[in-house]
Structure formats: C-alpha cells, structure tokens
Motif scaffolding. Structure first.
Motif, mmCIF file in Angstrom:
data_model
loop_
_atom_site.group_PDB
_atom_site.id
_atom_site.type_symbol
_atom_site.label_atom_id
_atom_site.label_comp_id
_atom_site.label_asym_id
_atom_site.label_seq_id
_atom_site.Cartn_x
_atom_site.Cartn_y
_atom_site.Cartn_z
ATOM 1 N N GLN A 1 8.265 -25.461 -0.719
ATOM 2 C CA GLN A 1 7.511 -25.537 0.532
ATOM 3 C C GLN A 1 8.440 -25.268 1.715
ATOM 4 N N GLU A 2 7.920 -24.586 2.728
ATOM 5 C CA GLU A 2 8.754 -24.295 3.902
ATOM 6 C C GLU A 2 9.125 -25.574 4.654
ATOM 7 N N GLU A 3 8.379 -26.655 4.420
ATOM 8 C CA GLU A 3 8.676 -27.941 5.067
ATOM 9 C C GLU A 3 9.726 -28.747 4.311
ATOM 10 N N TYR A 4 10.309 -28.181 3.242
ATOM 11 C CA TYR A 4 11.254 -28.920 2.406
ATOM 12 C C TYR A 4 12.297 -29.647 3.270
ATOM 13 N N GLY A 5 12.449 -30.955 2.992
ATOM 14 C CA GLY A 5 13.414 -31.767 3.725
ATOM 15 C C GLY A 5 12.859 -32.400 4.988
ATOM 16 N N MET A 6 11.717 -31.927 5.462
ATOM 17 C CA MET A 6 11.122 -32.497 6.679
ATOM 18 C C MET A 6 10.636 -33.912 6.433
ATOM 19 N N GLU A 7 10.663 -34.715 7.490
ATOM 20 C CA GLU A 7 10.124 -36.071 7.446
ATOM 21 C C GLU A 7 9.017 -36.195 8.475
ATOM 22 N N SER A 8 8.001 -36.952 8.124
ATOM 23 C CA SER A 8 6.917 -37.270 9.045
ATOM 24 C C SER A 8 6.785 -38.790 9.071
ATOM 25 N N TRP A 9 7.074 -39.386 10.225
ATOM 26 C CA TRP A 9 7.017 -40.841 10.378
ATOM 27 C C TRP A 9 5.687 -41.246 10.998
ATOM 28 N N ASN A 10 5.138 -42.322 10.487
ATOM 29 C CA ASN A 10 3.874 -42.847 11.003
ATOM 30 C C ASN A 10 3.964 -44.356 11.153
ATOM 31 N N LYS A 11 3.132 -44.839 12.067
ATOM 32 C CA LYS A 11 3.059 -46.282 12.305
ATOM 33 C C LYS A 11 1.587 -46.660 12.388
ATOM 34 N N THR A 12 1.211 -47.607 11.571
ATOM 35 C CA THR A 12 -0.146 -48.140 11.546
ATOM 36 C C THR A 12 -0.084 -49.573 12.052
ATOM 37 N N ILE A 13 -0.980 -49.908 12.982
ATOM 38 C CA ILE A 13 -1.076 -51.293 13.452
ATOM 39 C C ILE A 13 -2.460 -51.798 13.057
ATOM 40 N N TYR A 14 -2.458 -52.806 12.180
ATOM 41 C CA TYR A 14 -3.718 -53.350 11.678
ATOM 42 C C TYR A 14 -4.412 -54.181 12.749
ATOM 43 N N LYS A 15 -5.708 -53.912 12.951
ATOM 44 C CA LYS A 15 -6.503 -54.666 13.921
ATOM 45 C C LYS A 15 -7.335 -55.752 13.233
ATOM 46 N N ASP A 16 -7.938 -55.372 12.100
ATOM 47 C CA ASP A 16 -8.843 -56.290 11.422
ATOM 48 C C ASP A 16 -8.791 -55.995 9.925
ATOM 49 N N ILE A 17 -8.769 -57.054 9.126
ATOM 50 C CA ILE A 17 -8.787 -56.903 7.670
ATOM 51 C C ILE A 17 -9.778 -57.924 7.126
ATOM 52 N N ILE A 18 -10.788 -57.434 6.412
ATOM 53 C CA ILE A 18 -11.739 -58.308 5.735
ATOM 54 C C ILE A 18 -11.670 -57.924 4.261
ATOM 55 N N GLU A 19 -10.911 -58.697 3.514
ATOM 56 C CA GLU A 19 -10.667 -58.368 2.113
ATOM 57 C C GLU A 19 -11.871 -58.756 1.266
ATOM 58 N N PRO A 20 -12.369 -57.902 0.375
ATOM 59 C CA PRO A 20 -11.973 -56.529 0.058
ATOM 60 C C PRO A 20 -12.918 -55.494 0.678
ATOM 61 N N GLU A 21 -13.444 -55.767 1.874
ATOM 62 C CA GLU A 21 -14.514 -54.943 2.445
ATOM 63 C C GLU A 21 -14.058 -53.899 3.452
ATOM 64 N N LYS A 22 -13.057 -54.249 4.276
ATOM 65 C CA LYS A 22 -12.785 -53.372 5.407
ATOM 66 C C LYS A 22 -11.360 -53.533 5.905
ATOM 67 N N ILE A 23 -10.800 -52.403 6.363
ATOM 68 C CA ILE A 23 -9.501 -52.383 7.040
ATOM 69 C C ILE A 23 -9.695 -51.549 8.308
ATOM 70 N N VAL A 24 -9.328 -52.125 9.461
ATOM 71 C CA VAL A 24 -9.401 -51.405 10.727
ATOM 72 C C VAL A 24 -7.988 -51.326 11.289
ATOM 73 N N TYR A 25 -7.574 -50.118 11.684
ATOM 74 C CA TYR A 25 -6.211 -49.959 12.199
ATOM 75 C C TYR A 25 -6.131 -48.801 13.181
ATOM 76 N N ASN A 26 -5.064 -48.835 13.983
ATOM 77 C CA ASN A 26 -4.720 -47.701 14.833
ATOM 78 C C ASN A 26 -3.617 -46.931 14.121
ATOM 79 N N ASP A 27 -3.748 -45.614 14.110
ATOM 80 C CA ASP A 27 -2.846 -44.739 13.375
ATOM 81 C C ASP A 27 -2.056 -43.903 14.370
ATOM 82 N N TYR A 28 -0.726 -43.967 14.293
ATOM 83 C CA TYR A 28 0.135 -43.271 15.247
ATOM 84 C C TYR A 28 1.180 -42.433 14.524
ATOM 85 N N PHE A 29 1.559 -41.318 15.148
ATOM 86 C CA PHE A 29 2.788 -40.640 14.773
ATOM 87 C C PHE A 29 3.910 -41.423 15.435
ATOM 88 N N SER A 30 5.055 -41.525 14.759
ATOM 89 C CA SER A 30 6.166 -42.291 15.332
ATOM 90 C C SER A 30 7.482 -41.636 14.926
#
Length: 170
Positions: free
Chosen positions: A74-103
């Motif tokens: 792949q031309e992206e070989y060696g590339m890194e992609s960092w992400n940060k998720t901040i959980y807002k709400d978790i109702i196990e095992p029904e739902k996960i709500v989060y904000n998704d960011y590039f970081s």
C-alpha cells in the motif's frame, strides 16, 4: 448470510447511518467493543493494524488509538492515523455514544478535521444482533469531507473484520 451486508444511508445531509446484522448475541457482540484485546483483533482496515489501543471504557473516558499501515504493497505503508474517542454515554449492552476525533500521538485533537458524535445501538435479535451506527456531523460539508476520504470503504472493511472475528468465536 445475505442480510449480513452493511447498509448505509445519509439522512438530513448531516447523519451517516450504518446497519449490519451479526451472528452473535448482543451481550457478546458488545464485549468486542469494550475490551482493547478484542478491538486490536478487528478495528482496522485491510493492511492496517492497531499497535496502540489505550482505553478507559466509561462515560467521560477516553479511547486513544493508532492505526498503522503494515502492508508494504500500500502507498500508505508506514503511515499512522491517530484517533481519540471520548465516551459520552454507555448503556451496556445496548448503546455506546461517543465523540470521534482525529488526534496526534499525544492525544491532542485535530480541530481542522470533522468530529462526529456517534451513537452505536446494539439491537437484540436473539442469537443475532443488529448494529446501528448513527454519526452526526456539524454540517453536510463535514460529512462529505470524510466520505471523500474513504470513510465508507474503511468502515466496510472494519465491520467485515468484525464479522470474521464473530465467525471465529462462534
């Protein structure tokens, strides 16, 4: 299984909705989203892996991870992609709500990139689970930007990896 394909649609120009049925009970599928050792096995696209996966799975907690291209073809070989998720709400095992960011590697959020609020619903179908992901973007342009970056192809590959893991665990 013919109904196992991911279905995607855009609603009201700012919402990306994805749905797929997995051949696993809801409690078990939910576990694959909350434990780093499981996520490392499926959360990536083809030719990429998850060398860093730091998770604090609770409302207000953070999941900071790195996807790295390990496929020399792949031309992206060696590339890194960092992400940060901040959980807002978790109702196990029904739902996960989060904000998704590039970081970056330190967890600093890239404010210039789209950052949707994502709601993952796990709908109990007995021995199966319907997974519904709703990503809300701040504008139609933000949603279009990530679609242009290949978001749908990436999610399709990632959810296919999840399906492979589900089959292995069954």
């Amino acid at each position: 299984m013919p109904n196992n394909k991911m279905v995607s649609r855009v609603e009201n120009e700012r919402f990306l909705v994805l749905e797929r049925v997995y051949d696993m009970p809801r409690d078990q599928l939910f576990q694959l989203f909350k434990e780093p050792e499981h996520l490392k096995r499926w959360w990536s696209t083809d030719g990429w892996e998850l060398p860093v996966c730091n998770m604090d799975f609770r409302p207000g907690g953070v999941w900071h991870y790195c996807m790295k291209c390990v496929d020399k073809n792949q031309e992206e070989y060696g590339m890194e992609s960092w992400n940060k998720t901040i959980y807002k709400d978790i109702i196990e095992p029904e739902k996960i709500v989060y904000n998704d960011y590039f970081s970056d590697a330190e967890g600093n959020i890239n404010e210039s990139m789209p950052s949707p609020e994502v709601t993952m619903e796990f709908i109990d179908l007995g021995s199966q689970t319907k997974l519904v992901s709703r990503s809300e973007f701040d504008s139609a342009d933000s949603l279009q930007a990530v679609l242009d970056m290949g978001l749908l192809e990436g999610i399709t590959q990632t959810w296919n990896n999840l399906d492979v893991l589900v089959e292995r665990l069954n």
